[in-house]
Enzyme design. Structure first.
Site, PDB file in Angstrom:
ATOM      1  N   GLU A  22     -37.130  -6.073 -24.112  1.00 41.86           N
ATOM      2  CA  GLU A  22     -37.524  -4.748 -24.621  1.00 41.86           C
ATOM      3  C   GLU A  22     -37.705  -3.728 -23.495  1.00 41.86           C
ATOM      4  O   GLU A  22     -37.289  -2.582 -23.635  1.00 41.86           O
ATOM      5  CB  GLU A  22     -38.820  -4.888 -25.444  1.00 41.86           C
ATOM      6  CG  GLU A  22     -38.573  -5.643 -26.753  1.00 41.86           C
ATOM      7  CD  GLU A  22     -39.855  -6.055 -27.465  1.00 41.86           C
ATOM      8  OE1 GLU A  22     -40.740  -6.653 -26.821  1.00 41.86           O
ATOM      9  OE2 GLU A  22     -39.974  -5.780 -28.670  1.00 41.86           O
ATOM     10  N   GLY A  81     -40.749  -9.040 -24.640  1.00 44.37           N
ATOM     11  CA  GLY A  81     -41.060  -7.783 -23.957  1.00 44.37           C
ATOM     12  C   GLY A  81     -40.185  -7.525 -22.746  1.00 44.37           C
ATOM     13  O   GLY A  81     -40.029  -6.381 -22.318  1.00 44.37           O
ATOM     14  N   ALA A  84     -44.124 -10.440 -23.288  1.00 43.08           N
ATOM     15  CA  ALA A  84     -45.541 -10.090 -23.276  1.00 43.08           C
ATOM     16  C   ALA A  84     -46.323 -11.377 -23.048  1.00 43.08           C
ATOM     17  O   ALA A  84     -45.820 -12.473 -23.317  1.00 43.08           O
ATOM     18  CB  ALA A  84     -45.917  -9.453 -24.611  1.00 43.08           C
ATOM     19  N   GLU A 139     -39.641 -13.759 -30.629  1.00 40.39           N
ATOM     20  CA  GLU A 139     -40.952 -13.550 -31.251  1.00 40.39           C
ATOM     21  C   GLU A 139     -41.159 -14.282 -32.570  1.00 40.39           C
ATOM     22  O   GLU A 139     -42.244 -14.786 -32.850  1.00 40.39           O
ATOM     23  CB  GLU A 139     -41.214 -12.041 -31.455  1.00 40.39           C
ATOM     24  CG  GLU A 139     -41.528 -11.286 -30.177  1.00 40.39           C
ATOM     25  CD  GLU A 139     -40.295 -10.776 -29.446  1.00 40.39           C
ATOM     26  OE1 GLU A 139     -39.176 -11.193 -29.797  1.00 40.39           O
ATOM     27  OE2 GLU A 139     -40.459  -9.959 -28.529  1.00 40.39           O
TER      28      GLU A 139
HETATM   29  N1  CAA Z   1     -46.625 -15.281 -21.408  1.00 42.49           N
HETATM   30  C1  CAA Z   1     -47.487 -15.966 -20.651  1.00 42.49           C
HETATM   31  N2  CAA Z   1     -47.125 -16.905 -19.752  1.00 42.49           N
HETATM   32  C2  CAA Z   1     -45.811 -17.154 -19.637  1.00 42.49           C
HETATM   33  C3  CAA Z   1     -44.839 -16.492 -20.397  1.00 42.49           C
HETATM   34  C4  CAA Z   1     -45.293 -15.504 -21.318  1.00 42.49           C
HETATM   35  N3  CAA Z   1     -44.448 -14.765 -22.061  1.00 42.49           N
HETATM   36  N4  CAA Z   1     -43.611 -16.980 -20.078  1.00 42.49           N
HETATM   37  C5  CAA Z   1     -43.824 -17.907 -19.118  1.00 42.49           C
HETATM   38  N5  CAA Z   1     -45.137 -18.013 -18.855  1.00 42.49           N
HETATM   39  C6  CAA Z   1     -45.783 -18.929 -17.910  1.00 42.49           C
HETATM   40  C7  CAA Z   1     -45.863 -20.349 -18.446  1.00 42.49           C
HETATM   41  O1  CAA Z   1     -46.949 -20.510 -19.322  1.00 42.49           O
HETATM   42  C8  CAA Z   1     -45.987 -21.145 -17.175  1.00 42.49           C
HETATM   43  O2  CAA Z   1     -47.313 -21.051 -16.735  1.00 42.49           O
HETATM   44  P1  CAA Z   1     -48.063 -22.365 -16.119  1.00 42.49           P
HETATM   45  O3  CAA Z   1     -47.282 -22.709 -14.880  1.00 42.49           O
HETATM   46  O4  CAA Z   1     -49.442 -21.891 -15.860  1.00 42.49           O
HETATM   47  O5  CAA Z   1     -47.960 -23.428 -17.168  1.00 42.49           O
HETATM   48  C9  CAA Z   1     -45.138 -20.342 -16.183  1.00 42.49           C
HETATM   49  O6  CAA Z   1     -44.991 -19.038 -16.736  1.00 42.49           O
HETATM   50  C10 CAA Z   1     -43.761 -20.931 -15.995  1.00 42.49           C
HETATM   51  O7  CAA Z   1     -43.171 -21.074 -17.288  1.00 42.49           O
HETATM   52  P2  CAA Z   1     -42.514 -22.430 -17.813  1.00 42.49           P
HETATM   53  O8  CAA Z   1     -43.175 -23.616 -17.192  1.00 42.49           O
HETATM   54  O9  CAA Z   1     -42.483 -22.373 -19.302  1.00 42.49           O
HETATM   55  O10 CAA Z   1     -41.047 -22.290 -17.182  1.00 42.49           O
HETATM   56  P3  CAA Z   1     -39.698 -22.910 -17.756  1.00 42.49           P
HETATM   57  O11 CAA Z   1     -38.677 -22.704 -16.704  1.00 42.49           O
HETATM   58  O12 CAA Z   1     -39.916 -24.278 -18.276  1.00 42.49           O
HETATM   59  O13 CAA Z   1     -39.333 -21.976 -19.017  1.00 42.49           O
HETATM   60  C11 CAA Z   1     -39.063 -19.916 -20.216  1.00 42.49           C
HETATM   61  C12 CAA Z   1     -39.024 -20.621 -18.841  1.00 42.49           C
HETATM   62  C13 CAA Z   1     -37.935 -20.431 -21.092  1.00 42.49           C
HETATM   63  C14 CAA Z   1     -38.893 -18.424 -19.951  1.00 42.49           C
HETATM   64  C15 CAA Z   1     -40.420 -20.197 -20.889  1.00 42.49           C
HETATM   65  O14 CAA Z   1     -41.472 -19.919 -19.961  1.00 42.49           O
HETATM   66  C16 CAA Z   1     -40.653 -19.373 -22.112  1.00 42.49           C
HETATM   67  O15 CAA Z   1     -40.108 -19.673 -23.166  1.00 42.49           O
HETATM   68  N6  CAA Z   1     -41.525 -18.333 -22.006  1.00 42.49           N
HETATM   69  C17 CAA Z   1     -41.906 -17.525 -23.138  1.00 42.49           C
HETATM   70  C18 CAA Z   1     -40.803 -16.575 -23.529  1.00 42.49           C
HETATM   71  C19 CAA Z   1     -41.201 -15.787 -24.772  1.00 42.49           C
HETATM   72  O16 CAA Z   1     -41.402 -16.353 -25.837  1.00 42.49           O
HETATM   73  N7  CAA Z   1     -41.308 -14.476 -24.618  1.00 42.49           N
HETATM   74  C20 CAA Z   1     -41.691 -13.592 -25.704  1.00 42.49           C
HETATM   75  C21 CAA Z   1     -43.163 -13.349 -25.691  1.00 42.49           C
HETATM   76  S1  CAA Z   1     -43.700 -12.494 -27.117  1.00 42.49           S
HETATM   77  C22 CAA Z   1     -43.405 -10.866 -26.807  1.00 42.49           C
HETATM   78  O17 CAA Z   1     -42.841 -10.488 -25.808  1.00 42.49           O
HETATM   79  C23 CAA Z   1     -43.929  -9.967 -27.877  1.00 42.49           C
HETATM   80  C24 CAA Z   1     -43.486  -8.557 -27.794  1.00 42.49           C
HETATM   81  O18 CAA Z   1     -42.400  -8.216 -28.197  1.00 42.49           O
HETATM   82  C25 CAA Z   1     -44.428  -7.553 -27.350  1.00 42.49           C
END
Ligand code: CAA
Length: 261
Positions: A111, A108, A63, A131
């Protein structure tokens, strides 16, 4: 649509979540577009769906953390419901849905893949529920579906520790059915979808409903659900044709496509 692409090829529809600059993260707009895309699928011709993400790096990276970062408790609950409603629509969609997981499937993303009937993935796929590291619980069904799919012990370990797992471990614990090299994933998904789409559509739909509904009740009720859906197939043209084809001893005959009636 800005973030969701839908393509129909024969009896197979492919939905691609396409928000590559945010690794296909699910914000409210993506969820709304997914909802509208599902509503628009032509069920008179499409017999199986594939869900995937754009690019070669990410299926769905969760998400949208930026959107969630300022939510109040009430808004957080409403955002959870928004995701859950769409994912439940996918899970109960009348025809099978295959998740072709082409990279990160986090939060998400994991999920939404679990709301699909079948998961296959590329060898660079990464699954996880990160999360608790962000100060929240999985909110789009992760606490419920992961435990049902891989068992409560493994689900609790993954969710409490927020540790991601790679494709080979996802295969070992039964989260995915198969792993393919990235460049072969979509062909494999299309082949699987084609093998489903060629079977009698009413029967396939009834199998999905019988499995899903049966898993929610005890065995005595579950077998009654099966009996009703089994009975429902009889007198259909597809049942008459499928059985007559088997019983016909003419070796020269060629099987016609099922008609969905
Ligand atoms: N939400 C918003 N933006 C996201 C995102 C997310 N879940 N995941 C990645 N992005 C964005 C980053 O912010 C980045 O944007 P910018 O270029 O503007 O900075 C872009 O995508 C590329 O990401 P990274 O630079 O971080 O890429 P990376 O290769 O270094 O890392 C990754 C990849 C490990 C997937 C890392 O992006 C990451 O950890 N993302 C978050 C994953 C996460 O925590 N997901 C769970 C979200 S909570 C949820 O889903 C709640 C629920 O159950 C409803």
């Amino acid at each position: 649509m800005e973030f969701v692409v839908y393509e129909a090829k024969g009896a197979v529809g492919t939905i691609t979540i396409s928000r590559e600059k945010a690794l296909n993260a699910l914000n409210s707009q993506v969820l709304e577009e997914l909802d509208q895309t599902l509503d628009a699928v032509d069920l008179s011709t499409i017999r199986c769906l594939i869900l995937t993400g754009a690019g070669e790096k990410s299926f769905v990276a969760g998400a949208d953390i930026g959107e969630m970062s300022t939510l109040t408790k009430a808004e957080g609950e409403a955002f959870g419901k928004k995701g859950n409603d769409v994912f439940r629509k996918l899970e109960t969609f009348p025809i099978p849905v295959i998740a072709a997981v082409n990279g990160f499937a986090l939060g998400g993303g994991c999920e939404i893949s679990m709301s699909c009937d079948i998961r296959i993935c590329s060898d660079n796929a990464v699954f996880g529920q990160p999360e608790v590291g962000l100060g929240i619980t999985p909110g789009f069904g992760g606490t419920q579906r992961l435990a049902r799919l891989v068992g409560p012990g493994m689900a609790k370990q993954m969710i409490y520790s927020a540790r991601n797992i790679k494709a080979d471990e996802a295969l070992r614990i039964g989260l995915v059915n198969a792993v393919y090299p990235q460049e072969e994933l979509m062909a494999a998904a299309e082949k699987l979808a084609g093998s489903i789409a060629k079977n009698a559509p009413i029967a396939v739909r009834n199998c999905k409903k019988a499995i899903n509904d049966g898993l929610e009740v005890d065995m005595d009720q579950a077998i009654v659900i099966e009996e009703k859906l089994f009975g429902d197939c009889f007198e259909t043209e597809d049942q008459k044709y499928g059985m007559a084809f088997f019983l016909d001893k003419n070796k020269e005959k060629v099987k016609e496509p099922f008609k969905n009636c």
